[in-house]
Each structure stands twice: as structure tokens, then as C-alpha cells.
Design an enzyme around this catalytic site. Sequence first.
Site, PDB file in Angstrom:
ATOM      1  N   LYS A 101       0.825  -1.216   0.000  1.00  0.00           N
ATOM      2  CA  LYS A 101       0.000   0.000   0.000  1.00  0.00           C
ATOM      3  C   LYS A 101       0.858   1.264   0.000  1.00  0.00           C
ATOM      4  O   LYS A 101       0.634   2.184  -0.777  1.00  0.00           O
ATOM      5  CB  LYS A 101      -0.920   0.049   1.241  1.00  0.00           C
ATOM      6  CG  LYS A 101      -1.859  -1.116   1.378  1.00  0.00           C
ATOM      7  CD  LYS A 101      -2.713  -1.003   2.632  1.00  0.00           C
ATOM      8  CE  LYS A 101      -1.933  -1.014   3.942  1.00  0.00           C
ATOM      9  NZ  LYS A 101      -1.203  -2.265   4.224  1.00  0.00           N
ATOM     10  N   ARG A 106      -9.802   0.437   8.947  1.00  0.00           N
ATOM     11  CA  ARG A 106      -9.346  -0.922   9.219  1.00  0.00           C
ATOM     12  C   ARG A 106     -10.367  -1.731  10.001  1.00  0.00           C
ATOM     13  O   ARG A 106     -10.120  -2.903  10.301  1.00  0.00           O
ATOM     14  CB  ARG A 106      -8.057  -0.854  10.044  1.00  0.00           C
ATOM     15  CG  ARG A 106      -6.776  -1.130   9.260  1.00  0.00           C
ATOM     16  CD  ARG A 106      -5.630  -0.936  10.234  1.00  0.00           C
ATOM     17  NE  ARG A 106      -4.437  -1.638   9.913  1.00  0.00           N
ATOM     18  CZ  ARG A 106      -3.387  -1.111   9.289  1.00  0.00           C
ATOM     19  NH1 ARG A 106      -3.411   0.122   8.861  1.00  0.00           N
ATOM     20  NH2 ARG A 106      -2.304  -1.826   9.095  1.00  0.00           N
ATOM     21  N   ARG A 135      11.616  -5.368   4.954  1.00  0.00           N
ATOM     22  CA  ARG A 135      11.336  -3.942   4.700  1.00  0.00           C
ATOM     23  C   ARG A 135      12.285  -3.021   5.468  1.00  0.00           C
ATOM     24  O   ARG A 135      12.567  -3.239   6.636  1.00  0.00           O
ATOM     25  CB  ARG A 135       9.895  -3.642   5.131  1.00  0.00           C
ATOM     26  CG  ARG A 135       9.585  -2.157   5.228  1.00  0.00           C
ATOM     27  CD  ARG A 135       8.115  -1.872   5.179  1.00  0.00           C
ATOM     28  NE  ARG A 135       7.334  -2.507   6.232  1.00  0.00           N
ATOM     29  CZ  ARG A 135       6.000  -2.508   6.238  1.00  0.00           C
ATOM     30  NH1 ARG A 135       5.316  -1.926   5.281  1.00  0.00           N
ATOM     31  NH2 ARG A 135       5.351  -3.100   7.226  1.00  0.00           N
ATOM     32  N   ARG A 150      11.064  -0.912  11.155  1.00  0.00           N
ATOM     33  CA  ARG A 150       9.988  -0.743  12.128  1.00  0.00           C
ATOM     34  C   ARG A 150      10.062  -1.783  13.236  1.00  0.00           C
ATOM     35  O   ARG A 150      10.323  -2.953  12.979  1.00  0.00           O
ATOM     36  CB  ARG A 150       8.636  -0.844  11.420  1.00  0.00           C
ATOM     37  CG  ARG A 150       8.267   0.435  10.710  1.00  0.00           C
ATOM     38  CD  ARG A 150       7.095   0.284   9.795  1.00  0.00           C
ATOM     39  NE  ARG A 150       5.955  -0.431  10.379  1.00  0.00           N
ATOM     40  CZ  ARG A 150       4.829  -0.669   9.721  1.00  0.00           C
ATOM     41  NH1 ARG A 150       4.698  -0.265   8.465  1.00  0.00           N
ATOM     42  NH2 ARG A 150       3.842  -1.306  10.295  1.00  0.00           N
ATOM     43  N   ARG A 170      -0.489  -9.155  13.435  1.00  0.00           N
ATOM     44  CA  ARG A 170      -1.017  -8.163  12.491  1.00  0.00           C
ATOM     45  C   ARG A 170      -1.861  -8.832  11.400  1.00  0.00           C
ATOM     46  O   ARG A 170      -2.874  -8.296  10.975  1.00  0.00           O
ATOM     47  CB  ARG A 170       0.134  -7.354  11.883  1.00  0.00           C
ATOM     48  CG  ARG A 170       0.682  -6.340  12.900  1.00  0.00           C
ATOM     49  CD  ARG A 170       2.057  -5.845  12.559  1.00  0.00           C
ATOM     50  NE  ARG A 170       2.108  -5.163  11.290  1.00  0.00           N
ATOM     51  CZ  ARG A 170       3.240  -4.956  10.593  1.00  0.00           C
ATOM     52  NH1 ARG A 170       4.402  -5.398  11.065  1.00  0.00           N
ATOM     53  NH2 ARG A 170       3.209  -4.314   9.465  1.00  0.00           N
TER      54      ARG A 170
HETATM   55  P1  ADP Z   1       0.981  -2.167   7.780  1.00  0.00           P
HETATM   56  O1  ADP Z   1       2.367  -2.295   7.247  1.00  0.00           O
HETATM   57  O2  ADP Z   1       0.610  -3.270   8.710  1.00  0.00           O
HETATM   58  O3  ADP Z   1      -0.052  -1.911   6.770  1.00  0.00           O
HETATM   59  P2  ADP Z   1       0.621   0.473   9.091  1.00  0.00           P
HETATM   60  O4  ADP Z   1       1.819   1.331   9.014  1.00  0.00           O
HETATM   61  O5  ADP Z   1      -0.553   0.818   8.251  1.00  0.00           O
HETATM   62  O6  ADP Z   1       1.112  -1.010   8.842  1.00  0.00           O
HETATM   63  O7  ADP Z   1       0.111   0.370  10.598  1.00  0.00           O
HETATM   64  C1  ADP Z   1       1.000   0.063  11.654  1.00  0.00           C
HETATM   65  C2  ADP Z   1       0.216  -0.116  12.943  1.00  0.00           C
HETATM   66  O8  ADP Z   1      -0.459   1.124  13.271  1.00  0.00           O
HETATM   67  C3  ADP Z   1      -0.901  -1.150  12.898  1.00  0.00           C
HETATM   68  O9  ADP Z   1      -0.442  -2.459  13.177  1.00  0.00           O
HETATM   69  C4  ADP Z   1      -1.839  -0.623  13.993  1.00  0.00           C
HETATM   70  O10 ADP Z   1      -1.353  -0.924  15.288  1.00  0.00           O
HETATM   71  C5  ADP Z   1      -1.741   0.884  13.808  1.00  0.00           C
HETATM   72  N1  ADP Z   1      -2.754   1.409  12.862  1.00  0.00           N
HETATM   73  C6  ADP Z   1      -2.533   2.033  11.665  1.00  0.00           C
HETATM   74  N2  ADP Z   1      -3.689   2.386  11.086  1.00  0.00           N
HETATM   75  C7  ADP Z   1      -4.676   1.988  11.924  1.00  0.00           C
HETATM   76  C8  ADP Z   1      -6.101   2.044  11.891  1.00  0.00           C
HETATM   77  N3  ADP Z   1      -6.756   2.604  10.848  1.00  0.00           N
HETATM   78  N4  ADP Z   1      -6.781   1.523  12.941  1.00  0.00           N
HETATM   79  C9  ADP Z   1      -6.151   0.974  13.989  1.00  0.00           C
HETATM   80  N5  ADP Z   1      -4.825   0.879  14.092  1.00  0.00           N
HETATM   81  C10 ADP Z   1      -4.079   1.376  13.079  1.00  0.00           C
HETATM   82  P1  ADP Z   2       2.328  -1.756   3.222  1.00  0.00           P
HETATM   83  O1  ADP Z   2       2.331  -0.249   3.190  1.00  0.00           O
HETATM   84  O2  ADP Z   2       1.089  -2.322   2.599  1.00  0.00           O
HETATM   85  O3  ADP Z   2       2.564  -2.288   4.598  1.00  0.00           O
HETATM   86  P2  ADP Z   2       4.885  -1.579   1.754  1.00  0.00           P
HETATM   87  O4  ADP Z   2       4.549  -0.736   0.568  1.00  0.00           O
HETATM   88  O5  ADP Z   2       5.653  -0.942   2.840  1.00  0.00           O
HETATM   89  O6  ADP Z   2       3.533  -2.253   2.332  1.00  0.00           O
HETATM   90  O7  ADP Z   2       5.642  -2.879   1.214  1.00  0.00           O
HETATM   91  C1  ADP Z   2       6.185  -3.835   2.109  1.00  0.00           C
HETATM   92  C2  ADP Z   2       7.593  -4.246   1.637  1.00  0.00           C
HETATM   93  O8  ADP Z   2       7.488  -4.996   0.430  1.00  0.00           O
HETATM   94  C3  ADP Z   2       8.513  -3.076   1.334  1.00  0.00           C
HETATM   95  O9  ADP Z   2       9.824  -3.436   1.720  1.00  0.00           O
HETATM   96  C4  ADP Z   2       8.400  -2.900  -0.181  1.00  0.00           C
HETATM   97  O10 ADP Z   2       9.621  -2.395  -0.741  1.00  0.00           O
HETATM   98  C5  ADP Z   2       8.133  -4.334  -0.646  1.00  0.00           C
HETATM   99  N1  ADP Z   2       7.182  -4.394  -1.777  1.00  0.00           N
HETATM  100  C6  ADP Z   2       6.133  -3.579  -2.055  1.00  0.00           C
HETATM  101  N2  ADP Z   2       5.479  -3.967  -3.170  1.00  0.00           N
HETATM  102  C7  ADP Z   2       6.134  -5.083  -3.620  1.00  0.00           C
HETATM  103  C8  ADP Z   2       5.957  -5.968  -4.750  1.00  0.00           C
HETATM  104  N3  ADP Z   2       4.952  -5.793  -5.633  1.00  0.00           N
HETATM  105  N4  ADP Z   2       6.821  -6.995  -4.884  1.00  0.00           N
HETATM  106  C9  ADP Z   2       7.823  -7.198  -3.992  1.00  0.00           C
HETATM  107  N5  ADP Z   2       8.043  -6.404  -2.908  1.00  0.00           N
HETATM  108  C10 ADP Z   2       7.211  -5.354  -2.718  1.00  0.00           C
END
Ligand code: ADP
Ligand code: ADP
Length: 218
Positions: free
Chosen positions: A16, A91, A130, A164, A175
Site C-alpha cells: 500500500k 481498518r 522492509r 519498524r 497483524r
Molecule cells: P501495515 O504495514 O501493517 O499496513 P501500518 O503502518 O498501516 O502497517 O500500521 C501500523 C500499525 O499502526 C498497525 O499495526 C496498527 O497498530 C496501527 N494502525 C494504523 N492504522 C490503523 C487504523 N486505521 N486503525 C487501527 N490501528 C491502526
Molecule cells: P504496506 O504499506 O502495505 O505495509 P509496503 O509498501 O511498505 O507495504 O511494502 C512492504 C515491503 O514490500 C517493502 O519493503 C516494499 O519495498 C516491498 N514491496 C512492495 N510492493 C512489492 C511488490 N509488488 N513486490 C515485492 N516487494 C514489494
Amino acid sequence: MAGKRLILMGPPGGGKGTQAKRLQDRYGIVQLSTGDMLRAAVKAGTPVGLKAKAVMDAGQLVSDDIMINLISERIDQKDCANGFILDGFPRTLAQAEALDKLLKDKGIKLDKVIEVAVPDERLIERITGRFTCGTCGEGYHDKFKQPKRPGVCDVCGGTSFTRRADDKAETVVARLKAYHDQTSPLMPYYKAKGTLEVIDGDRDMDVVSRDLERVLGT
Ligand code: ADP
Ligand code: ADP
Ligand code: ZN
């Protein structure tokens, strides 16, 4: 209405953030990552950050009240006027319902809800590999996206990178469980409204980006 107003949904590590950053540049709309907002609050030691820290470290979801307030205030800021991408929100069903109401009150209409679908078995590898540039926030991966020059950010030339605290294998399981239990019910919710598009996120980053652009148009 100019701009685009989108929700980007998908599992933790599904891509995302990577795709939202590209859409931000491509369409001139702003990425609203609730995870980034919470991590900034934790770092700054704000009241929200103090409440959220332990919950995030445990891989669970921060309370709906906190999240809804956070996003409601953020959407009112000027830079969202030309459009935004919600990344990581909503979420839960309660968040989705609150979002519908607050957008209606603000006179804003959503253009699309997009799910970037990735199977669980891919996510552990994506998340544990990541890392992020500590200076500009550009995302990287040990295997799938390394900096062109080792140790140097492609975008800003920075040389410090962060991982992270919640990106370790033990926390990822919690998660994923939170995602399946609390977030996946949103897909039928948006599907019923006719705004959901599902994209296969289990492909090369550039292929996923092209598919997103196809769905969003110019
Ligand atoms: P991910 O890589 O899991 O998509 P995010 O960066 O979006 O991670 O979120 C990291 C953490 O922040 C989540 O595991 C949760 O604890 C919290 N978080 C983020 N967005 C939300 C939301 N909309 N509702 C509840 N918790 C959230
Ligand atoms: P999210 O925001 O949904 O938690 P990220 O965009 O941070 O996910 O992606 C998670 C990890 O996977 C990062 O290290 C990113 O560079 C890698 N990644 C993202 N998209 C792809 C893909 N299509 N194929 C392989 N690795 C990916
Ligand atoms: Zn950088």
C-alpha cells in the site's frame, strides 16, 4: 471535481505504502498513512502516541476513536483539497461507517476503494525485509528493492535507514490475524456499495502500478 479521493486497502506489507507514494506523484494527491501518522505521534511523545505505542508493538489495532479523530482532522487540512489516498484507514467496520459519515458531513465523495490483494505466505517475507530511508522515507526491501548504491538512498542520498519495531516475524502473525478478523469484512462492505476494485498485488511493483493507473484512468 478535480483530483481523486481513494482508499487503498490490503494486508500488512501488501504494498500500500509503495503504491500510494507513486500515486501521490502521478496524480498530485496526498498520501494519508495512518501508520506513518501514528509512528510520528509515538516519536513526538504526544498523548495519542503514548496511548498507541504498546498496541502497535503488539501488532494490534489502535482504538477506533483515536483513529477516526486523527483522520477527520487530517482531511480538513489544505493539502487534501485536491484529493487524497487513505493508506491504512479504515481498518474496522466502525471506522468505515464513521468515515462515510464524516465524508458526507464534509461534502466529500470517494471515487474508488482499491484492494491490493496479496496472499499471506508472501507477506512475512515482504515485511521482514522492509526498511526505510531515515531522511526522506523512501521504502526499500532486502530482496525486492535494494538501493542502487548499497547504503545510499536513491532519492535523497541519505545514508541512515530504519526498520519498524513491529516488522519482526512474531508481531507479523498478530497483524495478519487483526487483518483477517477486523479488516477483511470491509471488502464485502465496499463491494456492496459498488466502489471496490481488486488488484492482484502478488506481482512486480511496476506491474501493480500500471494496473492501478489502468483502474484510475488519467
Ligand atoms: P501495515 O504495514 O501493517 O499496513 P501500518 O503502518 O498501516 O502497517 O500500521 C501500523 C500499525 O499502526 C498497525 O499495526 C496498527 O497498530 C496501527 N494502525 C494504523 N492504522 C490503523 C487504523 N486505521 N486503525 C487501527 N490501528 C491502526
Ligand atoms: P504496506 O504499506 O502495505 O505495509 P509496503 O509498501 O511498505 O507495504 O511494502 C512492504 C515491503 O514490500 C517493502 O519493503 C516494499 O519495498 C516491498 N514491496 C512492495 N510492493 C512489492 C511488490 N509488488 N513486490 C515485492 N516487494 C514489494
Ligand atoms: Zn532518502
